[in-house]
Design an enzyme around this catalytic site. Structure first.
Site, short mmCIF file in Angstrom:
data_model
loop_
_atom_site.label_atom_id
_atom_site.label_comp_id
_atom_site.label_asym_id
_atom_site.label_seq_id
_atom_site.Cartn_x
_atom_site.Cartn_y
_atom_site.Cartn_z
N ARG A 168 -4.66 -0.48 -13.70
CA ARG A 168 -5.01 -1.48 -12.68
C ARG A 168 -5.96 -0.83 -11.67
O ARG A 168 -6.24 0.36 -11.74
CB ARG A 168 -3.75 -1.98 -11.96
CG ARG A 168 -2.78 -0.89 -11.61
CD ARG A 168 -1.83 -1.23 -10.50
NE ARG A 168 -2.52 -1.35 -9.22
CZ ARG A 168 -2.92 -0.32 -8.50
NH1 ARG A 168 -2.74 0.92 -8.93
NH2 ARG A 168 -3.54 -0.53 -7.35
N GLY A 169 -6.44 -1.66 -10.74
CA GLY A 169 -7.37 -1.18 -9.73
C GLY A 169 -8.79 -1.43 -10.19
O GLY A 169 -9.19 -1.04 -11.30
N ALA A 170 -9.58 -2.08 -9.34
CA ALA A 170 -10.90 -2.56 -9.75
C ALA A 170 -11.79 -1.49 -10.39
O ALA A 170 -12.29 -1.69 -11.50
CB ALA A 170 -11.60 -3.21 -8.57
N GLN B 117 3.12 -2.01 -5.18
CA GLN B 117 2.15 -0.95 -5.49
C GLN B 117 2.06 0.08 -4.38
O GLN B 117 1.76 1.25 -4.63
CB GLN B 117 0.76 -1.54 -5.77
CG GLN B 117 0.68 -2.36 -7.04
CD GLN B 117 0.81 -3.85 -6.77
OE1 GLN B 117 1.51 -4.26 -5.83
NE2 GLN B 117 0.15 -4.67 -7.56
N ASP C 115 -11.31 -5.95 -4.86
CA ASP C 115 -11.45 -6.29 -6.28
C ASP C 115 -12.72 -7.07 -6.56
O ASP C 115 -13.21 -7.07 -7.68
CB ASP C 115 -10.23 -7.08 -6.74
CG ASP C 115 -9.00 -6.20 -6.88
OD1 ASP C 115 -8.73 -5.73 -7.99
OD2 ASP C 115 -8.32 -5.96 -5.86
N ASN D 261 -9.02 -9.00 -2.19
CA ASN D 261 -8.19 -7.80 -2.39
C ASN D 261 -6.74 -8.25 -2.56
O ASN D 261 -6.42 -9.43 -2.47
CB ASN D 261 -8.34 -6.85 -1.19
CG ASN D 261 -7.75 -5.47 -1.48
OD1 ASN D 261 -8.11 -4.84 -2.47
ND2 ASN D 261 -6.84 -5.02 -0.65
N LYS D 262 -5.88 -7.29 -2.82
CA LYS D 262 -4.47 -7.59 -3.06
C LYS D 262 -3.92 -8.51 -1.98
O LYS D 262 -4.17 -8.32 -0.80
CB LYS D 262 -3.68 -6.29 -3.09
CG LYS D 262 -2.18 -6.46 -3.35
CD LYS D 262 -1.90 -7.19 -4.67
CE LYS D 262 -2.51 -6.48 -5.85
NZ LYS D 262 -2.33 -7.23 -7.11
#
Length: 380
Positions: free
Chosen positions: A64-66, A210, A251, A261-262
């Site tokens: 995960r993570g852009a 996270q 993201d 973003n999250k």
């Protein structure tokens, strides 16, 4: 196909495993991922031998993570090519695995373009071209991470002279999302190494934690002074004057400077604005998407409700009847609203830090100029 590859208890303090790596065992090329769903309890690697396995790993947040998703997407194309699968069929599967993170599509398209350019030289040459493109993106992201860390700390020192920074961060933006040491987390880590980090405040980041599971894990590994808090406790921290700056990742950044973003990032931006605290977004230029005109045009991924109605944790047995394999915390049949991201408008963003420097104020013109500079650097 994905299999458990290796594992080490975190308590034994082994050196950190890379979040992603390409491997070529005798049975054929594979993409090896550190399974982030198992952290912090244990470090377990997954071996992906085909694109469906990688897509599943992306959707379940094992990777995960852009920025890292962009790298994974590029390696996914290389994996399909090396294994003799149809690259043109694999590409849309990878691109669609998570719709909000623009880096994923960017990485896939970059590797596909390299594959197509070499297609007339034969399948082996085309597969090698895709792998080379993935490795180049991996290297570039590591370099961008180091550059963002330097630019971000310089901005903090400019905005907050005197050091002793107390930084609040949300979700996870460290080495687990990057080819290097991360985005926003890398800035905090840079400050720590310079002796300028007084405290890293870590939002737990509901519903998948996270922050609690991953950012705290990385902060502990690096010996950083950190404190974990519930997302809803952030307001009391601001009110007490305990936050000097908010640093988050992204993201997707739209052409007008809106930042996806999250989920939980937008409320922090509102709090920061009210309390006159800098709200800083740290992301590589590959996260900027000029084809998305504004925040309202960003597709926000909606995830399964059981992530909210159940609590899951590594090595905790699932309760009987749990839909998602966790422990129910709401009555059976409860509906849940579970967007993976929210969108922060540009007027709430103090600065966007990229590998090319800091952009402030955040405007559409500034974003366009930033992207133009990025293309010039890439071409040269």
């Amino acid at each position: 196909m994905a299999d458990q590859y290796a594992q080490n208890p975190v308590g034994d303090e082994p050196p950190p495993l890379p979040a992603l790596r390409w491997s070529e065992p005798p049975e054929g090329p594979v993409l090896v991922l550190l399974d982030q769903t198992r952290l912090p309890a244990e470090e377990v690697e997954l071996v992906c031998t085909d694109v469906p396995a990688l897509v599943q790993a992306i959707q379940t947040l094992a990777v995960r993570g852009a920025p890292l998703l962009g790298i994974a997407g590029a390696y996914g194309v290389a994996l399909a090519a090396a294994r003799g699968y149809d690259v043109e069929e694999a590409a849309p599967l990878l691109e669609g695995a998570r719709p909000t993170a623009v880096n994923l599509a960017y990485g896939v398209r970059r590797a596909v373009a390299a594959y197509r350019a070499a297609a007339d030289k034969g399948p082996e040459e085309a597969a090698q071209a895709a792998l080379t493109a993935a490795r180049e993106l991996h290297r570039e992201d590591a370099e961008a991470s180091a550059q963002m860390a330097g630019h971000g700390l310089a901005l903090l020192d400019e905005l907050l002279p005197g050091g002793g920074h107390r930084i609040l961060t949300h979700c996870n933006t460290g080495a687990l999302v990057s080819g290097g040491e991360g985005t926003a987390f890398a800035v905090a880590l840079h400050a720590h190494r310079a002796g300028e980090l007084r405290r890293l405040w870590v939002d737990e980041t509901r519903p998948l934690l996270q922050g609690a599971r991953l950012t705290a894990y990385e902060a502990a590994r690096n010996g950083m002074p950190y404190t974990l808090l519930t997302d809803s406790a952030a307001g009391s921290l601001f009110a007490a004057g305990e936050v000097d700056a908010v640093l988050i990742g992204a993201d997707r950044i739209a052409a007008d400077g809106s930042v996806a973003n999250k989920v939980g990032s937008y409320p922090l931006a509102v709090l920061a604005k009210y309390h006159h605290v800098p709200f800083i977004v740290v992301a590589p230029t590959t996260t900027v998407d000029l084809s998305t005109p504004d925040g309202a045009s960003i597709e926000v991924e909606q995830r399964a409700g059981h992530e909210v109605t159940e609590v899951t944790a590594p090595q905790v047995p699932a309760a009987a009847g749990a839909v998602g394999g966790g422990l129910p915390v709401a009555p059976l049949g409860t509906q849940a609203y579970n967007p993976a991201f929210d969108v922060t408008p540009p007027d709430l963003v103090t600065a966007i830090v990229t590998e090319l420097g800091a952009l402030s104020p955040v405007t559409g013109g500034g974003i366009a100029e930033l992207c133009a500079r990025s293309r010039q650097v890439t071409i040269s």
